[in-house]
Design a protein around this motif. Structure first.
Motif, PDB file in Angstrom:
ATOM      1  N   LEU A 142       2.382  -3.237  -4.941  1.00 50.83           N
ATOM      2  CA  LEU A 142       2.915  -4.446  -5.216  1.00 50.83           C
ATOM      3  C   LEU A 142       4.206  -4.865  -4.374  1.00 50.83           C
ATOM      4  O   LEU A 142       4.480  -6.198  -4.235  1.00 50.83           O
ATOM      5  CB  LEU A 142       2.945  -5.186  -6.535  1.00 50.83           C
ATOM      6  N   ASN A 143       5.049  -3.949  -4.041  1.00 55.09           N
ATOM      7  CA  ASN A 143       6.403  -4.124  -3.549  1.00 55.09           C
ATOM      8  C   ASN A 143       6.049  -4.565  -2.049  1.00 55.09           C
ATOM      9  O   ASN A 143       5.497  -3.767  -1.302  1.00 55.09           O
ATOM     10  CB  ASN A 143       6.958  -2.749  -3.555  1.00 55.09           C
ATOM     11  N   PRO A 144       6.692  -5.651  -1.671  1.00 54.56           N
ATOM     12  CA  PRO A 144       6.799  -6.305  -0.329  1.00 54.56           C
ATOM     13  C   PRO A 144       7.525  -5.471   0.772  1.00 54.56           C
ATOM     14  O   PRO A 144       7.533  -6.010   1.788  1.00 54.56           O
ATOM     15  CB  PRO A 144       7.034  -7.674  -0.493  1.00 54.56           C
ATOM     16  N   PHE A 145       8.106  -4.326   0.348  1.00 56.82           N
ATOM     17  CA  PHE A 145       8.895  -3.697   1.082  1.00 56.82           C
ATOM     18  C   PHE A 145       7.909  -3.215   2.537  1.00 56.82           C
ATOM     19  O   PHE A 145       6.923  -2.936   2.541  1.00 56.82           O
ATOM     20  CB  PHE A 145       9.463  -2.359   0.612  1.00 56.82           C
ATOM     21  N   VAL A 146       8.923  -3.065   3.525  1.00 51.91           N
ATOM     22  CA  VAL A 146       8.302  -2.533   4.740  1.00 51.91           C
ATOM     23  C   VAL A 146       8.738  -1.158   5.003  1.00 51.91           C
ATOM     24  O   VAL A 146      10.121  -0.950   5.340  1.00 51.91           O
ATOM     25  CB  VAL A 146       8.640  -3.554   6.069  1.00 51.91           C
ATOM     26  N   TYR A 147       8.002  -0.096   5.041  1.00 50.18           N
ATOM     27  CA  TYR A 147       8.397   1.243   5.227  1.00 50.18           C
ATOM     28  C   TYR A 147       8.194   1.841   6.742  1.00 50.18           C
ATOM     29  O   TYR A 147       7.124   1.853   7.162  1.00 50.18           O
ATOM     30  CB  TYR A 147       7.761   2.271   4.124  1.00 50.18           C
ATOM     31  N   TYR A 148       9.321   1.827   7.374  1.00 42.89           N
ATOM     32  CA  TYR A 148       9.330   2.088   8.758  1.00 42.89           C
ATOM     33  C   TYR A 148       9.020   3.502   9.424  1.00 42.89           C
ATOM     34  O   TYR A 148       9.783   4.261   8.845  1.00 42.89           O
ATOM     35  CB  TYR A 148      10.513   1.315   9.486  1.00 42.89           C
ATOM     36  N   LEU A 149       8.116   3.540  10.187  1.00 38.05           N
ATOM     37  CA  LEU A 149       7.828   4.969  10.869  1.00 38.05           C
ATOM     38  C   LEU A 149       8.496   4.806  12.291  1.00 38.05           C
ATOM     39  O   LEU A 149       9.203   5.563  12.682  1.00 38.05           O
ATOM     40  CB  LEU A 149       6.258   5.576  10.664  1.00 38.05           C
ATOM     41  N   ASP A 150       7.891   3.889  12.890  1.00 37.07           N
ATOM     42  CA  ASP A 150       8.393   3.344  14.320  1.00 37.07           C
ATOM     43  C   ASP A 150       8.036   1.928  14.497  1.00 37.07           C
ATOM     44  O   ASP A 150       7.561   1.257  13.652  1.00 37.07           O
ATOM     45  CB  ASP A 150       7.852   4.350  15.605  1.00 37.07           C
ATOM     46  N   GLN A 151       8.470   1.369  15.738  1.00 37.55           N
ATOM     47  CA  GLN A 151       8.241  -0.271  15.674  1.00 37.55           C
ATOM     48  C   GLN A 151       6.825  -0.411  15.845  1.00 37.55           C
ATOM     49  O   GLN A 151       6.715  -1.610  15.550  1.00 37.55           O
ATOM     50  CB  GLN A 151       9.159  -0.695  17.052  1.00 37.55           C
ATOM     51  N   TYR A 152       6.114   0.419  15.939  1.00 36.87           N
ATOM     52  CA  TYR A 152       4.438   0.033  15.973  1.00 36.87           C
ATOM     53  C   TYR A 152       3.736   0.635  14.741  1.00 36.87           C
ATOM     54  O   TYR A 152       2.722   0.359  14.822  1.00 36.87           O
ATOM     55  CB  TYR A 152       3.938   0.833  17.438  1.00 36.87           C
ATOM     56  N   THR A 153       4.518   1.311  13.799  1.00 38.84           N
ATOM     57  CA  THR A 153       3.629   1.779  12.760  1.00 38.84           C
ATOM     58  C   THR A 153       4.548   1.693  11.464  1.00 38.84           C
ATOM     59  O   THR A 153       5.810   2.072  11.436  1.00 38.84           O
ATOM     60  CB  THR A 153       3.537   3.293  12.935  1.00 38.84           C
ATOM     61  N   TYR A 154       3.849   1.104  10.595  1.00 33.45           N
ATOM     62  CA  TYR A 154       4.587   0.961   9.307  1.00 33.45           C
ATOM     63  C   TYR A 154       3.675   0.642   7.968  1.00 33.45           C
ATOM     64  O   TYR A 154       2.572   0.235   8.309  1.00 33.45           O
ATOM     65  CB  TYR A 154       5.833  -0.038   9.223  1.00 33.45           C
ATOM     66  N   GLN A 155       4.168   0.553   6.822  1.00 31.44           N
ATOM     67  CA  GLN A 155       3.600   0.514   5.502  1.00 31.44           C
ATOM     68  C   GLN A 155       4.285  -0.524   4.957  1.00 31.44           C
ATOM     69  O   GLN A 155       5.495  -0.865   4.860  1.00 31.44           O
ATOM     70  CB  GLN A 155       3.340   1.656   5.011  1.00 31.44           C
ATOM     71  N   LYS A 156       3.603  -1.631   4.253  1.00 29.84           N
ATOM     72  CA  LYS A 156       4.025  -2.627   3.328  1.00 29.84           C
ATOM     73  C   LYS A 156       3.253  -2.878   2.158  1.00 29.84           C
ATOM     74  O   LYS A 156       1.972  -2.644   2.312  1.00 29.84           O
ATOM     75  CB  LYS A 156       4.176  -3.797   4.008  1.00 29.84           C
ATOM     76  N   GLY A 157       3.778  -3.418   1.069  1.00 32.01           N
ATOM     77  CA  GLY A 157       3.240  -3.610  -0.134  1.00 32.01           C
ATOM     78  C   GLY A 157       2.557  -4.998  -0.137  1.00 32.01           C
ATOM     79  O   GLY A 157       2.735  -6.063   0.864  1.00 32.01           O
ATOM     80  N   ASN A 158       1.620  -5.392  -0.961  1.00 31.81           N
ATOM     81  CA  ASN A 158       1.012  -6.796  -1.287  1.00 31.81           C
ATOM     82  C   ASN A 158       1.269  -7.129  -2.605  1.00 31.81           C
ATOM     83  O   ASN A 158       0.509  -6.844  -3.627  1.00 31.81           O
ATOM     84  CB  ASN A 158      -0.393  -6.656  -0.964  1.00 31.81           C
ATOM     85  N   PRO A 159       2.285  -8.352  -2.996  1.00 32.16           N
ATOM     86  CA  PRO A 159       2.534  -8.798  -4.260  1.00 32.16           C
ATOM     87  C   PRO A 159       1.674  -9.469  -4.855  1.00 32.16           C
ATOM     88  O   PRO A 159       1.545  -9.852  -5.905  1.00 32.16           O
ATOM     89  CB  PRO A 159       3.802  -9.485  -3.906  1.00 32.16           C
ATOM     90  N   PHE A 160       0.426  -9.719  -4.212  1.00 33.87           N
ATOM     91  CA  PHE A 160      -0.714 -10.668  -4.615  1.00 33.87           C
ATOM     92  C   PHE A 160      -1.754  -9.740  -5.007  1.00 33.87           C
ATOM     93  O   PHE A 160      -2.979 -10.512  -5.060  1.00 33.87           O
ATOM     94  CB  PHE A 160      -0.695 -11.857  -3.597  1.00 33.87           C
ATOM     95  N   LEU A 161      -1.702  -8.528  -5.010  1.00 37.16           N
ATOM     96  CA  LEU A 161      -2.720  -7.772  -5.483  1.00 37.16           C
ATOM     97  C   LEU A 161      -3.205  -8.127  -6.846  1.00 37.16           C
ATOM     98  O   LEU A 161      -2.517  -8.058  -7.904  1.00 37.16           O
ATOM     99  CB  LEU A 161      -2.505  -6.355  -5.271  1.00 37.16           C
ATOM    100  N   ASN A 162      -4.772  -8.212  -7.213  1.00 36.21           N
ATOM    101  CA  ASN A 162      -5.094  -8.394  -8.617  1.00 36.21           C
ATOM    102  C   ASN A 162      -5.675  -6.966  -8.983  1.00 36.21           C
ATOM    103  O   ASN A 162      -5.994  -6.077  -8.282  1.00 36.21           O
ATOM    104  CB  ASN A 162      -6.187  -9.164  -8.494  1.00 36.21           C
ATOM    105  N   PRO A 163      -5.687  -6.636 -10.340  1.00 37.77           N
ATOM    106  CA  PRO A 163      -6.257  -5.699 -10.749  1.00 37.77           C
ATOM    107  C   PRO A 163      -7.801  -5.570 -10.484  1.00 37.77           C
ATOM    108  O   PRO A 163      -8.656  -6.655 -10.377  1.00 37.77           O
ATOM    109  CB  PRO A 163      -6.162  -5.738 -12.333  1.00 37.77           C
TER     110      PRO A 163
END
Length: 817
Positions: free
Chosen positions: A576-597
């Motif tokens: 749910l966390n909208p953070f961006v976890y950076y690996l390099d400028q072309y690869t990263y991971q981010k959360g989605n605060p609008f996810l439902n169960p």
């Protein structure tokens, strides 16, 4: 209890009672005999030998063992007069008065008290060899305690060898191809996300594990979370009197050296039992990753990326456990437990990415080196009280829990840009970030068991949980030699969640037939607050989770059962966390605060032949399936990973388990799982997803008693290619082997094992859906040789055998390690 919990409990009780009215009368059947064994203090006497004798000539009719609660039962008994006789080492034999049995009756023998023998037995060792894999009516049990291959491995590595269980590249655990697994330790939830859970399991030494239970269709007594079921890790308990313990030392080598050690201590005297353990391991593990992807922009132009990464992990894990149980009386036991871990991890990653506008022609390339230092600290406290109201089985249990996680990560990323000839293309980019997070969990749980009569039993209770996570991502970018705040990445996210739950189970046992109906109600209230972005997402919802279990014994060799349950999976805190976890400028991971169960309806049919061979057929339908996907930003051409709710997920599965004996010294088992997993949604990345594929998993384990005190194991597994969402997962296979030797009157044991002997275990994935054109090849260090030594020490005198009540870990759905 909160007002809404009282209302829900009332609804559940009336609903369960109504459902069960049609089953209130037992059918005619042969007789059944039940009873209980107690020690001189009135405590349950577990694992005693119980014999049913003919009163006329004292001939043995049947035999069994008393269970953990000190109770026993004999089914299919003919009319006659009988005597119950009980015995256990260190106690005088005892017998009941003669009693009569009539056709179809259920006879409860008055509790038998067993008196301690007048002399103690020194250095008595009782060894019961359980098979590695046991299939029970409601669960599959992997008896890790005596496994050779388990030595030196962590709990996570052992889980990868459990029947039907797989662990993917991101440490997500699946059962029969389905993710959404709830993990418990000693019947208590671990409130952790997949990454945090992986850290906990890597901190748990395999030598401290007694067994792993796989429950694919849990009853209403369990939390409703986990659409594919529950994995319950049972830790070892020492029931010997006096002071005793064990020490384990291990070393391993793959591409790097690893070491581990565990010390356990136990002191039991009178009404007090104190226990503790400490484990430490150092392990550096290699991980290589190659990602090829093609990005197509709005004009149809393609850009080709070919990325090579070396991602070694250097882990130093420490876990501890300290607790005590005290018998206030023969009926009441109180206990406390404190456990946790403090771990460090260092990742020195090196990434190199080649960029092209046409295949096999490099236009530029970049290198990114990163150093990530992480610390993980957890402490969990538990207070518990077990009150056995009477010998008929009426019991009240209370648990209060508090857990706190403090995780910190500091990362530095240095990226350099080059032309094909190696000359500088652009100025380098230097980034750094800090991601401190604090997770606090409080729970209170009450369970009550009430035998209404000889065939009808009620279980009910409630649970309150309160979770708060506080994540603060602080990112900086170097400009003109100084680091300044990067507002595009910096973010603080606070998430709170409260769940109020009540349940009731009503079970009825007849001669050859049993039924259990249950209903659980959960009210969830959550707030996700992205403070930096000034975005708040609130949710309030109430759900009912019914369950039904029916079991029919056809005859001595044939048994079958049918079960149904409804489940829920709430999004993980970091998902749910909208953070961006950076690996390099072309690869990263981010959360989605609008996810439902997501919600799942599970159906399962099982058949058992001769109490050994089992066949299970299952079907589940999940609505709003939370699924990991990859998205591409057409402007930056970056690919990022996130989670979305898909319309549905259907799973059809079949499982066959068959143990076999080739010779007295050669036993084994084979476990075959087949499943068809299908994902469907109307709109995804501009297209319609309707993706499914049949797959299968085969695992065989063989045990060889090669000589007195010598034991060997050989394990093989194969997972076929499968589809999960938009990903195509390639086959996996490996072979493990080990040998052990017990000596010094079985106090000492040495084990030598090798995992993935032929170094074949890989985790390769492709995705060709709409704009996705992705090929991932990755290899973790998996071929590791381990040598483990264990020595048991202390007082082995058998004095008093008592049922021991203790509490263990309680945590949750955390992520971020």
């Amino acid at each position: 209890m909160r007002p809404i919990a009282i209302k829900i409990l009332t609804i559940i009780l009336f609903a369960i009672a109504g459902i069960s009215l049609g089953y209130a009368q037992p059918s005619k059947s042969s007789a059944k005999i039940t009873g209980a064994l107690l020690d001189e203090k009135g405590k349950p006497m577990d694992y005693a030998t119980v014999s049913l004798l003919n009163a006329a000539d004292s001939s043995v009719v049947k035999g069994t063992l008393s269970n953990d609660a000190g109770t026993y039962a004999f089914d299919h008994i003919n009319t006659g007069t009988y005597i119950i006789k009980a015995s256990v080492v260190g106690y005088e034999k005892t017998a009941s008065k003669p009693f009569s049995v009539t056709d179809g009756s259920i006879v409860t023998v008055p509790g038998l008290k067993m008196q301690q023998a007048s002399h103690a037995l020194n250095a008595v060792t009782i060894t019961a060899s359980k098979p590695l894999i046991e299939h029970k009516i409601d669960r599959t049990v992997m008896n890790v305690e005596n496994s050779v291959i388990a030595a030196g491995n962590t709990a996570l590595e052992i889980l990868e060898r459990a029947p039907g269980v797989s662990v993917d590249k991101d440490d997500n655990i699946s059962i029969k191809g389905k993710q959404g697994v709830t993990v418990m330790i000693n019947d208590k939830l671990t409130y952790l996300t997949s990454t945090q859970l992986a850290t906990l399991l890597r901190s748990t030494d395999g030598t401290t594990i007694q067994s792993i239970e796989i429950i694919t269709n849990p009853s209403a007594k369990y939390d409703a979370a986990g659409n594919s079921g529950i994995i319950n890790i049972k830790l070892k308990k020492n029931k010997q009197s006096g002071t005793n313990g064990s020490v384990t030392l291990g070393a391993g080598y793959g591409s790097t050296f690893k070491d581990n050690g565990t010390l356990t201590l136990n002191h039991k005297e009178g009404n007090l039992n104190v226990f503790g353990s400490f484990s430490h391991d150092d392990r550096k593990r290699e991980h290589t990753l190659n990602i090829k992807r093609i990005v197509t922009d709005s004009t149809g132009a393609k850009t080709y990326f070919n990325q090579f990464s070396s991602i070694p992990n250097d882990n130093h894990n420490n876990s501890y456990r300290l607790g005590a149980d005290y018998d206030i009386s023969s009926k009441n036991t109180i206990g406390f437990l404190v456990n946790g871990y403090f771990n460090k991890e260092q990742d020195d990653n090196a990434n190199k990415t080649y960029i092209s506008t046409q295949p096999n022609v490099v236009n530029s390339y970049q290198t990114t080196t990163s150093q990530i230092n992480q610390t993980y600290n957890n402490i969990a406290l538990n207070l518990n009280d077990r009150y056995k109201i009477d010998t008929a089985g009426q019991e009240l249990a209370v648990d209060l829990d508090y857990s706190k996680f403090k995780n910190n990560s500091a990362a530095h990323y240095d990226t350099y840009f080059y032309l094909p000839d190696g000359s500088t293309m652009a100025p380098p980019v230097f980034l750094r970030n800090q991601t401190p997070s604090v997770i606090t969990i409080r729970t209170a749980k009450v369970d009550y068991t009430y035998p209404i009569n000889k065939i009808l039993k009620l279980e009910t209770g409630f649970k309150l949980s309160d979770v708060k996570t506080d994540n603060n991502l602080q990112a900086q970018k170097q400009v003109n030699g100084s680091f300044i705040n990067d507002t595009t990445l910096t973010n603080r996210f606070v998430y709170t969640e409260k769940v109020d739950a009540v349940y009731a189970n009503l079970s009825q046992n007849y001669k050859n037939f049993s039924i259990q109906t249950g209903l659980r109600g959960e009210y969830t209230s959550s707030i996700g607050n992205s403070i930096t972005n000034n975005r708040v997402v609130k949710r309030h919802y109430f759900d009912l989770f019914p369950s039904v279990f029916i079991n029919q014994t056809l005859n001595d060799k044939n048994e079958m059962g049918l079960s149904y349950s409804r489940r829920i999976d709430r999004p993980g805190y970091d998902d749910l966390n909208p953070f961006v976890y950076y690996l390099d400028q072309y690869t990263y991971q981010k959360g989605n605060p609008f996810l439902n169960p997501q919600y799942t309806n599970n159906f399962e049919f099982n058949y058992t032949y001769n109490k050994s061979i089992t066949l299970t057929l299952g079907y589940s339908h999940t609505s709003g399936a939370i699924t990991q996907i990859l998205l591409t930003d057409p402007k930056s051409k970056a690919t990022y990973q996130t989670n979305l709710n898909l319309q549905s997920q259907n799973n059809y599965n079949v499982n066959l388990y068959a143990p076999y004996t080739i010779a007295k010294w050669w036993e084994g088992n084979v476990n075959v799982t087949g499943f068809y997993l299908k994902f469907k949604t109307d709109t995804l990345l501009g297209g319609k997803l309707d993706n499914g594929k049949a797959a299968y998993q085969i695992r065989t384990t063989q045990t060889f008693m090669i000589a007195k005190g010598w034991k060997a194991e050989l394990s093989n597994y194969y997972n076929s290619a499968m589809t999960y969402g938009i990903f195509n997962i390639k086959p996996q296979y490996a072979t493990d082997a080990g040998i052990s030797h017990s000596f010094a009157n079985k106090k000492a044991n040495i084990k030598l094992s090798m995992s993935d002997i032929f170094n074949t275990r890989r985790n390769d994935v492709t995705s060709y859906y709409q704009s996705n054109n992705l090929d991932i090849k990755q290899k973790n260090e998996s071929r590791i040789t381990r040598l483990t030594f264990t020595y048991n020490f202390g007082n082995n005198k058998i004095k008093v055998r008592q049922h021991q009540s203790g509490a263990d870990d309680e945590k949750g759905r955390v992520k971020g390690n």
